[in-house]
Scaffold this motif. Structure first.
Motif: not given
Ligand code: UDP
Length: 413
Positions: A70-71, A77-78, A230-232, A265-266
């Protein structure tokens, strides 16, 4: 030799394939299970998609299971992913509970498979607790970490380490990522499949049609970065580097190509930041591609004059090897797995800032001979070090070692 592997002999060499057969012969019928958290999107899925059929064609009984949740599970995990890459994020008890429960449920669903398997390879933190819920396992379990864990946020790593410590071994991509753990650690960098839709040779007509589709002018210089949003991966930094370069090379175009991974999710929020940074510049192409757009990515990497991977943290960066295989020099962030691939001034440039990237882009676009020479060196480097056949050889070697753990000497062939 199977037809499937025969094809790889043409790229990697007959001897390499022969060696794989020798290593795999004592492993015939061995039950191997890989577990990760997405079938599409991101480097792990990309590798497993090729590694699993290749192991099968060598006679192993191999399966690939995907843990889904689920979300709250993905949120958790993110956060782990971000924390292992150094971000100080505290993960709530509620999210950790979702993480553990999802793993417990997956263990229940696949109890027989996981208990009976000879070798289980668990990829990244998402399915790491599975081991705890399979107390009667018969086989050896390996935790394979694909993340740049060189400076993890300690509280999160301490929590995860409790799940990982019980494994029989772990695999990291680089020596800097290894951690203090009570079992053997192996170093195996990832690899690319030279024959996949993502990396195979393409006719120029295909490359042109992809450029047409996105309104990119084939006569003007093009820089490309392919990455999840992804910001990375620093897509906004890439836009900054492009803008700095554009002042001096006004013809320049930029394509940022990315899609989502089902376990990330990001992505949407980062994509919105990228659109904002790009503004209404018609020479910046922000592309949101479906997960199976391999040929499109292949074409964009081939169309590029230079490929960027300006990450601030990077476990490996398959996109770097993909671009290098296509004869492109890569300007990459001076971090993690990019350092393993980009040899500064030889196969590309390592940079730490948008200014540094801009300087190198200009330099290469103004020195076309050097650009071509670096691209050739890049391709050779990937052929020697980062093809799937090399990674498979190393996995098989570890499996043979784990299977014959007590033996003083193992003879193959
Ligand atoms: N990729 C893709 N579509 C996208 C973005 C990336 O197919 O929109 C692929 C990319 O070509 C590469 C993999 O996903 O094969 C990303 O792996 P990498 O190691 O570069 O980064 P990760 O996403 O695992 O952090």
């Amino acid at each position: 030799m199977s037809d499937f592997l025969d094809k790889y002999a043409t790229v990697a060499g007959e001897d390499v394939i022969q060696h794989l057969h020798q290593l795999a012969a004592p492993l015939e019928g061995l039950k191997v299970v890989h577990v990760n958290s997405t079938r599409v999107g991101g480097g792990v899925a990309e590798i497993l998609d090729k590694m699993v059929p290749m192991m099968a064609s060598l006679g192993l009984d191999v399966q690939w299971e995907v843990i889904t949740g689920e979300p709250d599970f993905y949120q958790c995990t993110k956060s782990f992913h971000n924390a292992l890459q150094g971000m100080p994020v505290d993960v709530s008890l509620h999210l950790r509970k979702a993480y553990e429960t999802t793993n417990e449920q997956l263990a229940e669903q696949h109890r027989e498979l996981l208990t009976e398997a000879d070798i289980v390879i668990i990829h990244d933190p998402q399915p790491a607790p599975l081991l705890k819920y399979i107390p009667n396992r018969k086989g050896k379990w390996i935790w394979r970490c694909h993340i740049d864990a060189s400076r993890p946020y300690r509280p999160v790593w301490k929590y995860l380490r409790d799940f990982v410590s019980g494994y029989d071994g772990s695999i990291f991509s680089l020596v800097n990522f290894a951690q203090i753990l009570p079992h053997p650690q192996y170093l195996i960098p990832p690899s690319i499949d030279p024959l996949s839709d993502k990396n195979m040779e393409l006719p120029i007509s295909k490359v042109r049609s992809v450029l047409d589709e996105f309104g990119i002018d084939p006569r003007r210089p093009l820089i490309v970065q392919v990455s999840r949003y992804d910001r990375f991966k620093d897509p906004v930094g890439v836009i900054h580097a492009y803008r700095l370069t554009k002042r001096f090379i006004p013809q320049l175009q930029l394509a940022l190509a990315g899609g989502g991974a089902t376990d990330d999710p990001e992505g949407e929020a980062v994509l919105a930041e990228v659109h904002e940074a790009a503004g209404d510049d018609p020479d910046i192409h922000v592309l949101l591609l479906p997960a199976d757009a391999h040929a499109t990515i292949n074409a964009l990497q081939r169309a590029a004059d230079i490929v960027l991977q300006k990450s601030t943290r990077e476990g490996f960066g398959l996109t770097v090897a993909e671009a290098m295989w296509k004869g492109k020099p890569v300007i990459g962030g001076d971090t993690g797995g990019i350092r393993l691939q980009v040899t500064n001034h030889h196969t590309g440039f390592l940079v730490s800032t948008p200014e540094g990237a801009a300087l190198r882009i200009q330099y290469l676009l103004r020195n076309r001979d050097l650009l071509a020479q670096m691209g050739e060196q890049a391709r050779d480097f990937v052929r020697d070090n980062f093809l799937l056949t090399r990674q498979l050889r190393e996995y098989l070697t570890i499996i043979v070692g784990l299977q014959r753990g007590g033996a003083e000497r193992v003879e193959i062939g």
